[in-house]
Design a protein around this motif. Structure first.
Motif, PDB file in Angstrom:
ATOM      1  N   GLU A  35      37.707 -39.966 -34.634  1.00 32.63           N
ATOM      2  CA  GLU A  35      36.896 -41.055 -35.181  1.00 32.63           C
ATOM      3  C   GLU A  35      35.621 -40.572 -35.861  1.00 32.63           C
ATOM      4  O   GLU A  35      34.594 -41.249 -35.839  1.00 32.63           O
ATOM      5  CB  GLU A  35      36.587 -42.080 -34.093  1.00 32.63           C
ATOM      6  CG  GLU A  35      37.843 -42.717 -33.536  1.00 32.63           C
ATOM      7  CD  GLU A  35      37.557 -43.783 -32.512  1.00 32.63           C
ATOM      8  OE1 GLU A  35      36.514 -44.455 -32.620  1.00 32.63           O
ATOM      9  OE2 GLU A  35      38.385 -43.942 -31.612  1.00 32.63           O
ATOM     10  N   CYS A  36      35.685 -39.387 -36.443  1.00 30.41           N
ATOM     11  CA  CYS A  36      34.547 -38.834 -37.166  1.00 30.41           C
ATOM     12  C   CYS A  36      34.972 -38.618 -38.608  1.00 30.41           C
ATOM     13  O   CYS A  36      36.037 -38.076 -38.868  1.00 30.41           O
ATOM     14  CB  CYS A  36      34.105 -37.513 -36.526  1.00 30.41           C
ATOM     15  SG  CYS A  36      32.682 -36.790 -37.337  1.00 30.41           S
ATOM     16  N   PRO A  40      29.557 -35.639 -39.556  1.00 30.70           N
ATOM     17  CA  PRO A  40      29.657 -35.371 -38.118  1.00 30.70           C
ATOM     18  C   PRO A  40      28.310 -35.320 -37.399  1.00 30.70           C
ATOM     19  O   PRO A  40      28.226 -35.680 -36.234  1.00 30.70           O
ATOM     20  CB  PRO A  40      30.390 -34.041 -38.030  1.00 30.70           C
ATOM     21  CG  PRO A  40      30.275 -33.434 -39.379  1.00 30.70           C
ATOM     22  CD  PRO A  40      30.130 -34.561 -40.351  1.00 30.70           C
ATOM     23  N   GLU A  43      27.773 -39.056 -36.966  1.00 32.21           N
ATOM     24  CA  GLU A  43      28.862 -39.799 -36.342  1.00 32.21           C
ATOM     25  C   GLU A  43      29.281 -39.242 -34.982  1.00 32.21           C
ATOM     26  O   GLU A  43      29.860 -39.973 -34.176  1.00 32.21           O
ATOM     27  CB  GLU A  43      30.071 -39.812 -37.274  1.00 32.21           C
ATOM     28  CG  GLU A  43      29.813 -40.531 -38.581  1.00 32.21           C
ATOM     29  CD  GLU A  43      30.966 -40.389 -39.543  1.00 32.21           C
ATOM     30  OE1 GLU A  43      32.103 -40.152 -39.107  1.00 32.21           O
ATOM     31  OE2 GLU A  43      30.723 -40.523 -40.758  1.00 32.21           O
ATOM     32  N   ALA A  44      29.043 -37.969 -34.736  1.00 29.32           N
ATOM     33  CA  ALA A  44      29.482 -37.338 -33.482  1.00 29.32           C
ATOM     34  C   ALA A  44      28.427 -36.334 -33.005  1.00 29.32           C
ATOM     35  O   ALA A  44      28.706 -35.144 -32.859  1.00 29.32           O
ATOM     36  CB  ALA A  44      30.819 -36.650 -33.694  1.00 29.32           C
ATOM     37  N   GLU A  47      29.629 -34.437 -29.873  1.00 23.70           N
ATOM     38  CA  GLU A  47      30.870 -33.683 -30.016  1.00 23.70           C
ATOM     39  C   GLU A  47      30.728 -32.478 -30.952  1.00 23.70           C
ATOM     40  O   GLU A  47      31.377 -31.461 -30.755  1.00 23.70           O
ATOM     41  CB  GLU A  47      31.987 -34.591 -30.534  1.00 23.70           C
ATOM     42  CG  GLU A  47      32.393 -35.681 -29.563  1.00 23.70           C
ATOM     43  CD  GLU A  47      31.549 -36.946 -29.668  1.00 23.70           C
ATOM     44  OE1 GLU A  47      30.493 -36.936 -30.347  1.00 23.70           O
ATOM     45  OE2 GLU A  47      31.940 -37.957 -29.057  1.00 23.70           O
TER      46      GLU A  47
END
Length: 72
Positions: A35-36, A40, A43-44, A47
């Motif tokens: 879901e990125c 990144p 969005e993450a 992670e």
């Protein structure tokens, strides 16, 4: 693939980036963050560091001196 969920399609597209880079590089490791998209860092944020850590570790460890401080 027309009926595949968006997450599956994004994963396939993300995996293709690594395949494409293998044409230009000798040592490529692909990582797909679920879901990125294109951003990144935004969005993450949790992670992304985990995904980069294995890549950075050899360089980080090579720069450490016996005292534990980072060298030049």
């Amino acid at each position: 693939m027309g009926d595949a969920p968006l997450a599956v399609l994004l994963h396939l597209v993300g995996a293709e980036v690594a395949t494409t880079m293998k044409v230009a590089a000798d040592d490529v490791t692909g990582v797909v963050i679920p879901e990125c998209g294109r951003f990144p860092v935004e969005e993450a944020p949790r992670e992304l560091p985990a995904a980069l850590r294995p890549f950075i570790a050899p360089y980080r460890d090579r720069g450490r001196s016996a005292s534990g401080s980072v060298g030049p």
